[in-house]
Motif scaffolding. Structure first.
Motif, mmCIF file in Angstrom:
data_model
loop_
_atom_site.group_PDB
_atom_site.id
_atom_site.type_symbol
_atom_site.label_atom_id
_atom_site.label_comp_id
_atom_site.label_asym_id
_atom_site.label_seq_id
_atom_site.Cartn_x
_atom_site.Cartn_y
_atom_site.Cartn_z
ATOM 1 N N LEU A 139 -6.656 -0.239 0.212
ATOM 2 C CA LEU A 139 -7.601 0.535 1.009
ATOM 3 C C LEU A 139 -6.976 0.928 2.349
ATOM 4 C CD1 LEU A 139 -10.469 1.636 1.325
ATOM 5 C CD2 LEU A 139 -11.158 -0.613 2.192
ATOM 6 N N ALA A 140 -6.278 -0.018 2.984
ATOM 7 C CA ALA A 140 -5.631 0.262 4.268
ATOM 8 C C ALA A 140 -4.585 1.364 4.129
ATOM 9 C CB ALA A 140 -4.994 -1.007 4.817
ATOM 10 N N GLU A 141 -3.803 1.307 3.057
ATOM 11 C CA GLU A 141 -2.776 2.329 2.829
ATOM 12 C C GLU A 141 -3.407 3.704 2.620
ATOM 13 O OE1 GLU A 141 0.833 3.407 -0.351
ATOM 14 O OE2 GLU A 141 0.007 1.369 -0.250
ATOM 15 N N ALA A 142 -4.465 3.732 1.814
ATOM 16 C CA ALA A 142 -5.132 5.006 1.529
ATOM 17 C C ALA A 142 -5.791 5.577 2.783
ATOM 18 C CB ALA A 142 -6.171 4.803 0.432
ATOM 19 N N MET A 143 -6.388 4.722 3.603
ATOM 20 C CA MET A 143 -7.044 5.200 4.819
ATOM 21 C C MET A 143 -6.026 5.713 5.835
ATOM 22 S SD MET A 143 -10.109 2.371 5.250
ATOM 23 C CE MET A 143 -10.895 3.206 6.638
ATOM 24 N N ALA A 144 -4.878 5.058 5.919
ATOM 25 C CA ALA A 144 -3.820 5.529 6.819
ATOM 26 C C ALA A 144 -3.299 6.892 6.363
ATOM 27 C CB ALA A 144 -2.687 4.515 6.873
ATOM 28 N N LEU A 145 -3.097 7.029 5.060
ATOM 29 C CA LEU A 145 -2.666 8.302 4.493
ATOM 30 C C LEU A 145 -3.684 9.393 4.801
ATOM 31 C CD1 LEU A 145 -1.029 10.129 2.466
ATOM 32 C CD2 LEU A 145 -2.464 9.148 0.662
ATOM 33 N N SER A 146 -4.949 9.108 4.526
ATOM 34 C CA SER A 146 -6.004 10.091 4.712
ATOM 35 C C SER A 146 -6.152 10.486 6.175
ATOM 36 C CB SER A 146 -7.337 9.536 4.188
ATOM 37 O OG SER A 146 -7.224 9.134 2.843
ATOM 38 N N GLY A 147 -6.044 9.495 7.068
ATOM 39 C CA GLY A 147 -6.187 9.775 8.483
ATOM 40 C C GLY A 147 -5.140 10.746 8.988
ATOM 41 N N GLU A 148 -3.894 10.541 8.575
ATOM 42 C CA GLU A 148 -2.816 11.433 8.998
ATOM 43 C C GLU A 148 -3.031 12.844 8.455
ATOM 44 O OE1 GLU A 148 -0.286 10.626 11.103
ATOM 45 O OE2 GLU A 148 -1.332 8.708 11.312
ATOM 46 N N LEU A 149 -3.438 12.942 7.191
ATOM 47 C CA LEU A 149 -3.676 14.257 6.596
ATOM 48 C C LEU A 149 -4.846 14.959 7.273
ATOM 49 C CD1 LEU A 149 -3.235 13.532 2.765
ATOM 50 C CD2 LEU A 149 -1.546 14.417 4.396
ATOM 51 N N LEU A 150 -5.881 14.187 7.591
ATOM 52 C CA LEU A 150 -7.066 14.772 8.216
ATOM 53 C C LEU A 150 -6.720 15.414 9.554
ATOM 54 C CD1 LEU A 150 -10.112 15.254 8.454
ATOM 55 C CD2 LEU A 150 -10.334 12.932 9.357
ATOM 56 N N TRP A 151 -5.982 14.674 10.390
ATOM 57 C CA TRP A 151 -5.647 15.225 11.704
ATOM 58 C C TRP A 151 -4.683 16.396 11.579
ATOM 59 C CZ3 TRP A 151 -9.315 14.249 14.547
ATOM 60 C CH2 TRP A 151 -9.925 12.998 14.601
ATOM 61 N N ALA A 152 -3.812 16.367 10.598
ATOM 62 C CA ALA A 152 -2.887 17.483 10.400
ATOM 63 C C ALA A 152 -3.648 18.745 10.001
ATOM 64 C CB ALA A 152 -1.861 17.129 9.333
ATOM 65 N N VAL A 153 -4.601 18.598 9.086
ATOM 66 C CA VAL A 153 -5.403 19.734 8.647
ATOM 67 C C VAL A 153 -6.208 20.305 9.809
ATOM 68 C CG1 VAL A 153 -7.417 20.362 7.254
ATOM 69 C CG2 VAL A 153 -5.542 19.099 6.222
ATOM 70 N N ARG A 154 -6.671 19.421 10.683
ATOM 71 C CA ARG A 154 -7.486 19.856 11.817
ATOM 72 C C ARG A 154 -6.650 20.282 13.015
ATOM 73 N NH1 ARG A 154 -12.421 19.658 12.700
ATOM 74 N NH2 ARG A 154 -13.773 19.513 10.882
ATOM 75 N N GLY A 155 -5.317 20.228 12.883
ATOM 76 C CA GLY A 155 -4.455 20.702 13.950
ATOM 77 C C GLY A 155 -4.443 19.826 15.182
ATOM 78 N N GLN A 156 -4.759 18.530 14.995
ATOM 79 C CA GLN A 156 -4.771 17.610 16.118
ATOM 80 C C GLN A 156 -3.559 16.683 16.039
ATOM 81 O OE1 GLN A 156 -9.312 17.064 15.260
ATOM 82 N NE2 GLN A 156 -8.876 15.991 17.159
ATOM 83 N N THR A 157 -3.073 16.268 17.199
ATOM 84 C CA THR A 157 -1.896 15.412 17.250
ATOM 85 C C THR A 157 -2.291 13.952 17.293
ATOM 86 O OG1 THR A 157 -1.853 15.570 19.667
ATOM 87 C CG2 THR A 157 -0.546 17.165 18.428
ATOM 88 N N ARG A 158 -1.461 13.124 16.703
ATOM 89 C CA ARG A 158 -1.662 11.682 16.702
ATOM 90 C C ARG A 158 -0.572 11.029 17.533
ATOM 91 N NH1 ARG A 158 -6.114 9.301 14.724
ATOM 92 N NH2 ARG A 158 -5.235 8.010 13.101
ATOM 93 N N PRO A 159 -0.832 9.869 18.121
ATOM 94 C CA PRO A 159 0.215 9.187 18.887
ATOM 95 C C PRO A 159 1.436 8.917 18.018
ATOM 96 C CG PRO A 159 -1.925 8.182 19.276
ATOM 97 C CD PRO A 159 -2.103 9.148 18.147
ATOM 98 N N SER A 160 2.608 9.207 18.541
ATOM 99 C CA SER A 160 3.845 9.002 17.778
ATOM 100 C C SER A 160 4.220 7.527 17.769
ATOM 101 C CB SER A 160 4.986 9.803 18.405
ATOM 102 O OG SER A 160 4.687 11.176 18.379
ATOM 103 N N PRO A 161 4.781 7.030 16.668
ATOM 104 C CA PRO A 161 5.238 5.639 16.627
ATOM 105 C C PRO A 161 6.423 5.451 17.560
ATOM 106 C CG PRO A 161 5.971 6.835 14.685
ATOM 107 C CD PRO A 161 5.033 7.747 15.415
#
Length: 227
Positions: A160-182
């Motif tokens: 579940l954690a892996e799937a949610m991390a995957l989904s979160g990154e895709l969601l923000w990419a689709v919405r054109g928003q940036t996420r904090p870089s590792p």
């Protein structure tokens, strides 16, 4: 559905007896909101959960907010309700349907069979902000979430954690928003490695699963750009 207000209820949700009445009350007194939901999600476990799982109950849509919250900010996730008991104005749902036709990646956000990807509920709720409305959560909206024994295993929570991390990154990419870089570079990786070693076995497993999810998302996004 033809009504102006849509309420989504999963098959493992038990709504409070007055949930729908209160949802309509919020509809009438908060015309500035386009999506709102449950602020009090109580679990009913099939079996007593192991103590270590409590830190991850939010992944299972369990939790209670201290006070009602709302905003019209796209990156204010603390005010975005989950899919359990989600209330959405029909015009927000129509906007989401329109957006789904414009971006193929949006089809990756929801679960199909054993696939645990998610994020469709968040994307739907955030369409309220796209239309100049807001999102919110209210303590008066209460439900019980039935949690099966199988959902409390380390294997399931890691998936579940892996799937949610995957989904979160895709969601923000689709919405054109940036996420904090590792963290980058040798020092950053060393710090990450040190923190990982200090985790318990269970926390380390879920941490690694989230890293895999973000890595998968990065690869998928690169493939999409190439195509």
């Amino acid at each position: 559905a033809k009504a102006d207000l849509l309420v989504f209820v999963d098959d493992d949700n038990v709504l409070d007896p007055d949930y729908l009445r209160r949802a309509v009350d919020i509809d009438r007194r908060c015309p500035f909101l386009g999506a709102w939901g449950c602020g009090d999600l109580q679990p009913e476990f099939e079996v007593k959960p192991p103590n270590w799982t409590e830190s991850y109950w939010t992944m299972l849509a369990v939790g209670t907010i201290r006070e009602d919250v709302w905003s019209n900010l796209r990156d204010q996730l603390s005010t975005v309700p989950c899919g359990a008991g989600l209330c959405v104005r029909s015009r927000v749902a129509r906007e989401y349907r329109r957006l789904c036709g414009e971006h193929a990646l949006r089809s990756e956000f929801d679960r199909r069979g054993a696939d645990l990807t998610s994020g469709g509920d968040t994307d739907l709720a955030l369409c309220a902000c796209d239309l100049g409305l807001g999102t919110g959560m209210f303590r008066e909206l209460k439900l019980i979430h039935l949690i099966a024994k199988s959902r409390l295993s380390l294997n399931h929570l890691a998936k579940l954690a892996e799937a949610m991390a995957l989904s979160g990154e895709l969601l923000w990419a689709v919405r054109g928003q940036t996420r904090p870089s590792p963290r980058r570079g040798l020092v950053g990786r060393a710090i990450d490695y040190y923190h990982r070693l200090r985790l318990t076995k269970e926390s380390r497993t879920i941490h690694d699963a989230r890293v895999r999810g973000r890595t998968r998302a990065s690869s998928l996004l690169k493939d999409c750009k190439k195509s």
